[in-house]
Design a protein around this motif. Structure first.
Motif, PDB file in Angstrom:
ATOM      1  N   THR A 122       1.906   5.207  18.715  1.00  0.00           N
ATOM      2  CA  THR A 122       2.564   5.429  17.806  1.00  0.00           C
ATOM      3  C   THR A 122       3.135   7.011  17.300  1.00  0.00           C
ATOM      4  N   ASN A 123       2.465   8.010  18.180  1.00  0.00           N
ATOM      5  CA  ASN A 123       2.875   9.325  18.074  1.00  0.00           C
ATOM      6  C   ASN A 123       4.507   9.122  18.521  1.00  0.00           C
ATOM      7  N   ARG A 124       4.503   8.788  19.998  1.00  0.00           N
ATOM      8  CA  ARG A 124       5.785   8.850  20.602  1.00  0.00           C
ATOM      9  C   ARG A 124       6.787   8.140  19.774  1.00  0.00           C
ATOM     10  N   ARG A 125       6.497   6.976  19.042  1.00  0.00           N
ATOM     11  CA  ARG A 125       7.579   6.216  18.410  1.00  0.00           C
ATOM     12  C   ARG A 125       8.008   6.900  17.163  1.00  0.00           C
ATOM     13  N   LEU A 126       6.832   7.526  16.638  1.00  0.00           N
ATOM     14  CA  LEU A 126       7.324   8.142  15.266  1.00  0.00           C
ATOM     15  C   LEU A 126       7.851   9.429  15.521  1.00  0.00           C
ATOM     16  N   VAL A 127       7.801  10.138  16.294  1.00  0.00           N
ATOM     17  CA  VAL A 127       8.694  11.255  16.837  1.00  0.00           C
ATOM     18  C   VAL A 127       9.883  11.148  16.996  1.00  0.00           C
ATOM     19  N   GLU A 128      10.244   9.806  17.754  1.00  0.00           N
ATOM     20  CA  GLU A 128      11.618   9.248  18.009  1.00  0.00           C
ATOM     21  C   GLU A 128      12.178   8.926  16.478  1.00  0.00           C
ATOM     22  N   LEU A 129      11.461   8.271  15.602  1.00  0.00           N
ATOM     23  CA  LEU A 129      11.863   8.096  14.405  1.00  0.00           C
ATOM     24  C   LEU A 129      12.169   9.444  13.547  1.00  0.00           C
ATOM     25  N   GLY A 130      11.305  10.381  13.560  1.00  0.00           N
ATOM     26  CA  GLY A 130      11.706  11.667  12.862  1.00  0.00           C
ATOM     27  C   GLY A 130      12.816  12.161  13.506  1.00  0.00           C
ATOM     28  N   ARG A 131      13.020  12.225  14.640  1.00  0.00           N
ATOM     29  CA  ARG A 131      14.426  12.602  15.388  1.00  0.00           C
ATOM     30  C   ARG A 131      15.558  12.021  14.614  1.00  0.00           C
ATOM     31  N   ALA A 132      15.484  10.697  14.265  1.00  0.00           N
ATOM     32  CA  ALA A 132      16.495   9.795  13.698  1.00  0.00           C
ATOM     33  C   ALA A 132      16.632  10.255  12.332  1.00  0.00           C
ATOM     34  N   GLY A 133      15.661  10.939  11.651  1.00  0.00           N
ATOM     35  CA  GLY A 133      15.885  11.255  10.357  1.00  0.00           C
ATOM     36  C   GLY A 133      14.712  10.672   9.395  1.00  0.00           C
ATOM     37  N   ALA A 134      13.759  10.000   9.926  1.00  0.00           N
ATOM     38  CA  ALA A 134      12.625   9.430   9.000  1.00  0.00           C
ATOM     39  C   ALA A 134      12.148  10.686   8.207  1.00  0.00           C
ATOM     40  N   GLY A 135      11.693  10.387   6.972  1.00  0.00           N
ATOM     41  CA  GLY A 135      11.258  11.118   6.196  1.00  0.00           C
ATOM     42  C   GLY A 135       9.765  11.624   5.948  1.00  0.00           C
ATOM     43  N   HIS A 136       9.485  12.574   5.270  1.00  0.00           N
ATOM     44  CA  HIS A 136       8.004  13.400   5.415  1.00  0.00           C
ATOM     45  C   HIS A 136       7.237  12.214   4.731  1.00  0.00           C
ATOM     46  N   GLY A 137       6.234  12.164   5.331  1.00  0.00           N
ATOM     47  CA  GLY A 137       5.149  11.099   4.661  1.00  0.00           C
ATOM     48  C   GLY A 137       5.388   9.777   5.275  1.00  0.00           C
ATOM     49  N   THR A 138       6.177   9.566   6.199  1.00  0.00           N
ATOM     50  CA  THR A 138       6.209   7.952   6.886  1.00  0.00           C
ATOM     51  C   THR A 138       5.067   7.873   7.724  1.00  0.00           C
ATOM     52  N   ILE A 139       4.353   6.724   7.447  1.00  0.00           N
ATOM     53  CA  ILE A 139       3.269   6.166   8.273  1.00  0.00           C
ATOM     54  C   ILE A 139       3.798   5.093   9.212  1.00  0.00           C
ATOM     55  N   LEU A 140       3.308   5.280  10.553  1.00  0.00           N
ATOM     56  CA  LEU A 140       3.626   4.075  11.437  1.00  0.00           C
ATOM     57  C   LEU A 140       2.129   3.528  11.993  1.00  0.00           C
TER      58      LEU A 140
ATOM     59  N   ILE B  16       0.652  -1.252  -0.214  1.00  0.00           N
ATOM     60  CA  ILE B  16      -0.214   0.017   0.043  1.00  0.00           C
ATOM     61  C   ILE B  16       0.759   1.241  -0.051  1.00  0.00           C
ATOM     62  N   GLU B  17       2.234   1.050  -0.194  1.00  0.00           N
ATOM     63  CA  GLU B  17       3.069   2.340  -0.054  1.00  0.00           C
ATOM     64  C   GLU B  17       3.046   2.984  -1.479  1.00  0.00           C
ATOM     65  N   ARG B  18       2.983   4.430  -1.374  1.00  0.00           N
ATOM     66  CA  ARG B  18       2.962   5.234  -2.682  1.00  0.00           C
ATOM     67  C   ARG B  18       4.221   5.532  -3.082  1.00  0.00           C
ATOM     68  N   SER B  19       4.368   5.932  -4.459  1.00  0.00           N
ATOM     69  CA  SER B  19       5.527   6.355  -5.093  1.00  0.00           C
ATOM     70  C   SER B  19       6.610   7.499  -4.464  1.00  0.00           C
ATOM     71  N   ASP B  20       5.643   8.427  -3.695  1.00  0.00           N
ATOM     72  CA  ASP B  20       6.189   9.597  -3.188  1.00  0.00           C
ATOM     73  C   ASP B  20       5.012  10.420  -2.338  1.00  0.00           C
ATOM     74  N   GLY B  21       5.403  11.215  -1.508  1.00  0.00           N
ATOM     75  CA  GLY B  21       4.783  11.974  -0.610  1.00  0.00           C
ATOM     76  C   GLY B  21       4.318  11.069   0.643  1.00  0.00           C
ATOM     77  N   ILE B  22       2.974  11.273   1.324  1.00  0.00           N
ATOM     78  CA  ILE B  22       2.515  10.816   2.354  1.00  0.00           C
ATOM     79  C   ILE B  22       2.201   9.361   2.040  1.00  0.00           C
ATOM     80  N   GLY B  23       2.726   8.145   2.648  1.00  0.00           N
ATOM     81  CA  GLY B  23       2.504   7.053   2.386  1.00  0.00           C
ATOM     82  C   GLY B  23       3.729   6.277   1.787  1.00  0.00           C
ATOM     83  N   ARG B  24       4.772   7.028   1.291  1.00  0.00           N
ATOM     84  CA  ARG B  24       5.910   6.721   0.699  1.00  0.00           C
ATOM     85  C   ARG B  24       6.500   5.397   1.398  1.00  0.00           C
ATOM     86  N   ILE B  25       6.579   5.558   2.590  1.00  0.00           N
ATOM     87  CA  ILE B  25       6.873   4.404   3.773  1.00  0.00           C
ATOM     88  C   ILE B  25       5.727   4.300   4.951  1.00  0.00           C
TER      89      ILE B  25
END
Length: 292
Positions: free
Chosen positions: A36-54, A17-26
């Motif tokens: 999920t919020n807490r863990r995705l904030v951590e991933l964002g701090r580690a460099g996770a890109g725009h549009g990552t969904i957890l 279900i991942e998209r080629s770009d934008g939100i949902g790319r990962i």
């Protein structure tokens, strides 16, 4: 950016279900997370890109408004968070929960046929009962400028009536109950990613006017008198709509038009609607702060 930015056992990429770009790319799914919020904030701090969904199949410490917990049930709830990196500033980013409600409402309608109403600032209701809550959090850099935003969504997907705690049964309902059929979870996520990506792109260019009309078209209680607690003040007022910054614009009993950035609101007819969470007019420049 990490290719598998989650260290929890059972975490997988939902490449179908991942998209080629934008939100949902990962899109990443974990069997069990505290938040999920807490863990995705951590991933964002580690460099996770725009549009990552957890996504979490089971969330043990989800949060709702303020300090309240968010009830979820394994495989009966859809608990997900989306990471948004934007060129807009911290104050404008407080509009993202409103935008997310518009996108999620459209996705739910497309996938289930359920037509929800939007309750300022961050709930979706159907028949007066909550089907979704939204919690957005800002992560700032060392200078206090916005780094990214994580938008969390808790959706009652397939929780049976008896599956809710007794104190929630009158105020909450699941999409499967409303639609009378199973809900395709992955289809809903894919639809949400596509719609949210489009709305975010429009918002990037236009700001709140990009989605204000769509939000207003499905907003609950507009034109109605409600009881509102604003700080220590308990007032009755008519809901007018959104102010330019996403605040709630009201007209009080004295005919004064004012904007409310925090408070508790209840339906003037039943008094049963859950309280509205605060949206600060000036978001503090902290390393992480909740919008709603």
């Amino acid at each position: 950016m990490p290719t598998a930015p989650c260290q929890h056992p059972g975490a997988t990429r939902l490449s179908a279900i991942e998209r080629s770009d934008g939100i949902g790319r990962i899109v990443i799914e974990a069997d069990r997370l505290d938040s999920t919020n807490r863990r995705l904030v951590e991933l964002g701090r580690a460099g996770a890109g725009h549009g990552t969904i957890l996504i979490a199949r089971d969330q043990t410490a989800g949060r709702g408004k303020g300090e309240r917990g968010w009830f979820s049930a394994p495989d009966g709830s859809l608990c997900l968070s989306v990471l948004v990196r934007t060129g807009r500033g911290l104050r404008e980013a407080a509009q993202l929960p409103l935008l997310a409600a518009v996108a999620l409402r459209e996705a739910i309608l497309a996938e289930t046929g359920v037509a929800a109403g939007v309750k300022w600032p961050n709930d979706l209701l159907a028949g007066g009962r909550k089907i979704c809550g939204i919690l957005a959090e800002a992560a700032c850099d060392g200078d206090g400028d916005l780094d990214f935003v994580v938008i969390g969504m808790g959706i009652n997907l397939a929780i049976p009536e008896a599956g809710f705690p007794e104190n929630l049964r009158q105020g909450a309902v699941s999409l499967a109950t409303l639609s009378g059929r199973p809900v395709d979870r992955d289809g809903l996520v894919a639809s949400l990613a596509m719609l949210l990506d489009g709305w975010v792109k429009r918002w990037e260019g236009q700001g709140l006017p990009a989605f204000a009309e769509a939000w207003t078209a499905h907003a609950l209680h507009l034109g109605h008198v409600v009881r509102l607690t604003d700080g220590d003040e308990d007032i009755c007022a008519t809901l007018i709509g959104l102010a330019a910054d996403g605040a709630l614009r009201i007209c009080d009993a004295a005919g004064t038009v004012r904007d409310v950035h925090s408070g508790e609101i209840q339906s003037g007819e039943t008094g049963l609607f859950p309280p509205v969470a605060p949206i600060p007019s000036q978001l503090p420049k902290t390393r992480i702060g909740a919008f709603s």
